[in-house]
Design a protein around this motif. Structure first.
Motif, mmCIF file in Angstrom:
data_model
loop_
_atom_site.group_PDB
_atom_site.id
_atom_site.type_symbol
_atom_site.label_atom_id
_atom_site.label_comp_id
_atom_site.label_asym_id
_atom_site.label_seq_id
_atom_site.Cartn_x
_atom_site.Cartn_y
_atom_site.Cartn_z
ATOM 1 N N LYS A 1 0.828 -1.215 0.000
ATOM 2 C CA LYS A 1 0.000 0.000 0.000
ATOM 3 C C LYS A 1 0.859 1.261 0.000
ATOM 4 O O LYS A 1 0.376 2.356 -0.274
ATOM 5 C CB LYS A 1 -0.928 0.005 1.234
ATOM 6 C CG LYS A 1 -1.954 -1.118 1.250
ATOM 7 C CD LYS A 1 -3.369 -0.615 1.012
ATOM 8 C CE LYS A 1 -4.326 -1.778 0.715
ATOM 9 N NZ LYS A 1 -4.868 -2.406 1.937
ATOM 10 N N GLU B 1 1.804 3.620 -3.785
ATOM 11 C CA GLU B 1 1.187 4.795 -4.403
ATOM 12 C C GLU B 1 1.821 6.084 -3.871
ATOM 13 O O GLU B 1 2.163 6.982 -4.632
ATOM 14 C CB GLU B 1 -0.328 4.802 -4.177
ATOM 15 C CG GLU B 1 -1.103 4.079 -5.274
ATOM 16 C CD GLU B 1 -0.683 4.495 -6.700
ATOM 17 O OE1 GLU B 1 -0.773 5.698 -7.030
ATOM 18 O OE2 GLU B 1 -0.227 3.622 -7.479
ATOM 19 N N TYR B 2 1.959 6.147 -2.550
ATOM 20 C CA TYR B 2 2.640 7.310 -1.971
ATOM 21 C C TYR B 2 4.083 7.397 -2.478
ATOM 22 O O TYR B 2 4.590 8.488 -2.747
ATOM 23 C CB TYR B 2 2.630 7.246 -0.447
ATOM 24 C CG TYR B 2 1.308 7.632 0.169
ATOM 25 C CD1 TYR B 2 0.720 8.864 -0.104
ATOM 26 C CD2 TYR B 2 0.648 6.772 1.034
ATOM 27 C CE1 TYR B 2 -0.490 9.225 0.460
ATOM 28 C CE2 TYR B 2 -0.568 7.123 1.604
ATOM 29 C CZ TYR B 2 -1.136 8.347 1.315
ATOM 30 O OH TYR B 2 -2.334 8.697 1.878
ATOM 31 N N ASP C 1 4.284 9.125 -5.742
ATOM 32 C CA ASP C 1 4.089 10.573 -5.607
ATOM 33 C C ASP C 1 5.327 11.232 -4.984
ATOM 34 O O ASP C 1 5.775 12.291 -5.436
ATOM 35 C CB ASP C 1 2.849 10.837 -4.746
ATOM 36 C CG ASP C 1 2.337 12.260 -4.930
ATOM 37 O OD1 ASP C 1 1.781 12.554 -6.011
ATOM 38 O OD2 ASP C 1 2.529 13.082 -4.001
ATOM 39 N N ARG D 1 6.548 6.363 -11.499
ATOM 40 C CA ARG D 1 5.818 5.094 -11.456
ATOM 41 C C ARG D 1 6.667 3.967 -12.038
ATOM 42 O O ARG D 1 6.721 2.861 -11.491
ATOM 43 C CB ARG D 1 4.481 5.217 -12.203
ATOM 44 C CG ARG D 1 3.550 4.019 -11.994
ATOM 45 C CD ARG D 1 2.197 4.178 -12.680
ATOM 46 N NE ARG D 1 1.480 5.384 -12.282
ATOM 47 C CZ ARG D 1 0.817 5.520 -11.123
ATOM 48 N NH1 ARG D 1 0.766 4.521 -10.269
ATOM 49 N NH2 ARG D 1 0.221 6.653 -10.835
#
Lengths: 370, 370
Positions: A120, A123-124, A127, A360
């Motif tokens: 999880k 995603e952070y 960014d 990414r």
């Protein structure tokens, strides 16, 4: 305490104590003048202290390799505190072509501290890395990795844990659950990773941190010495910056739990403006008093925002002088700073967009390449 | 307590308490009769208890995959205690073609507990693996690994540490340094590794251990349940064997610190004979008394050696009966058992020689393949 100039303003907190008690060295003019150029934080004395920074200065002068080591806990988007550290990383990388950045995505810390499962965090992480790139990181001289997928760091965490007593750990970190102590060991592994044989062995390493992170640095330096016989570690150097408050003013730490007082790099320019217009200032009770006595930039969150993040020295000096002389009231000042910051964000977020996909790919490669 | 037969002899220690207090289940006749065959330890009730062993019995019957998980701390050569566990591993592997062995070279534990650097463990690891092969391991159905070079285990150690309090850890392990608690987490990772997605995910797993290892098993089962939502772990099953004493007799643990009381698989047959002839026995004060009252095999280290390691049931029964009836004196008995054991060692060490190079290649591949 007398406020002497716009750059000594953050002395309101007692950083001198840290220097005396913990042996942090003052960032002297003598060192500063040896650097090829100074970034905003160095110029404005926000970077106030260091350990062994002269080792890095020497490496820069002699064109010798050194590492810039830092990381991010991927539990949220970059706030202004993360931005300060990131800009320090970029600056320290720019000081020499021989500098290489090591950047840890601290997913183990995000798990132990915030309960965010490794997958999880990704995603952070995307960014966060996009921000680091947008703030100027040269990817060609950077090693970005996930703690949970960097076996050297995982293994060294276990290595360094041998013999550390509960007393020692509690004195540094307070009473914590096992996972938090293990996180501390991983961070030791992170900081020493640039000196791993796989990365060419011992070399000067500089860790730019907020001064609250000094306990990690001290522990790591102690362990680097303990294992110097085997690994020949150069004790990692550090530079310390003073912490920016939240928009609530002195004594308030930036916290994601209080989003209205904490600016992030993903805030819309409009949202950021609203936050700034609601910030704590150093204004007097009335406009009359302010005109008569001048404002108090030394306790003003808006002035601090300008001091830390607006690059134009003349503009910041102007804000400071006008405030001190009572020529500037808080309403107009907030308006101007909000405008400047919103403009920065607009431009920044436009550039960041193009870096999201690059980030990414980097993170996906880290997961796939494992 | 009445000694009923040659196989109940080790009941002198209160294993019933463990069964009552900690919920270990008795290894029942009902389970034993469902197994394709019994090895010496099962036959002789040295394996006295289990957790969830019926899950493994079912997997055997249905020809379903299961894992046999164990390991060795590579801090010394195999002693008789290591031999017992290794023979249990081999037996549990032989029970079904669907069984796969996972064997951890616990170099992290050797470091944290004994201060042996990872690379120094490798020589012991070679010797230990050579023993495991010589004792019958089928390498085609085995995954042997070094803890320090198995990133999945390293990572899971950190994963499972979250939220574990000092109180919990101290209640299980006593007050230890950080590295020892981290070792416990690695062992949890070891025991659950066979259920990692990379190895096909959830499956029954059996861990053969000395009963002193039950705290690890309980902690691992607790954590397997805690993370069952995410990983669907099958709580690992276990079988418990009674511990063999040192040659000093009841209450003495085998210890490398007291080499004369501890037989290893590298002892020369002559050295082993001397150790056995110096062992504590259940003999009476005088030969006359012994002939009159019979000996006490239940407290005799020499009888226990035969019981655990001499495969011939009739021979062991003979020793027991003759001792009880006063027909056998300690001197001649020691001589016979020493002879039998020395013969075993002679043959064993001859076979082991050919396995040293195989083991060395396995360990070298582990280090190189990293």
């Amino acid at each position: 305490m007398r406020i002497l100039d716009p750059w000594s303003i953050t002395d309101v907190e007692d950083y001198n104590r840290l220097i005396e008690v913990f042996g942090i060295e003052v960032m002297s003019e003598d060192i500063l003048k040896q650097l090829p150029f100074l970034n905003r934080y160095f110029r404005r004395k926000i970077v106030f202290g260091h350990r062994d920074f002269q080792v890095i200065v020497k490496a820069i002068k002699n064109s010798e390799e050194y590492a810039v080591m830092s990381g991010i806990k991927p539990s949220s988007i970059y706030h202004l505190g993360s931005k300060i550290t990131a800009e320090q990383i970029v600056y320290l990388q720019q000081l020499s072509k021989k500098a290489r950045v090591f950047y840890a995505i601290a997913d183990i810390e995000a798990w132990e501290d915030n309960g965010i499962p490794f997958e999880k965090s990704l995603e952070y992480a995307v960014d966060n890395v996009a921000d680091l790139i947008t703030l100027g990181l040269d990817l060609k001289r950077a090693y970005i990795y996930l703690q949970s997928r960097e076996p050297r760091v995982l293994r060294w965490g276990y290595l360094f844990a041998r013999g550390l007593t509960r007393n020692l750990l509690e004195s540094i970190y307070g009473e914590k659950h096992l996972g938090m102590y293990m996180t501390a060991m991983v961070q030791v592994g992170d900081i020493l990773l640039p000196q791993h044989p796989d990365f060419g062995g011992p070399k000067p390493t500089i860790v730019p941190v907020g001064v609250d992170q000094d306990p990690h640095i001290r522990l790591t330096r102690d362990l680097a010495r303990k294992y110097s016989g085997k690994f020949k570690f150069v004790p990692p150097a550090s530079v310390y910056h003073k912490l920016q408050w939240s928009l609530k003013g002195p004594g308030h730490k930036m916290s994601k739990r209080d989003p209205m007082s904490c600016l992030t790099l993903n805030d819309s320019p409009e949202k950021a403006s609203i936050k700034i217009r609601n910030a704590f200032t150093g204004g007097r009770e009335t406009a009359e008093l302010q005109k008569k006595l001048g404002g108090k930039p030394e306790v003003c969150a808006v002035y601090q925002l300008a001091l830390y993040h607006i690059d134009d020295d003349e503009k910041v000096r102007q804000i400071f002088e006008e405030c001190k002389q009572g020529l500037r009231l808080c309403g107009e000042c907030k308006h101007e700073v909000a405008e400047l910051f919103a403009n920065f964000l607009r431009n920044y977020q436009h550039r960041k967009k193009t870096n999201i996909e690059r980030a990414r790919r980097i993170i996906e490669d880290l997961v796939a390449g494992y």
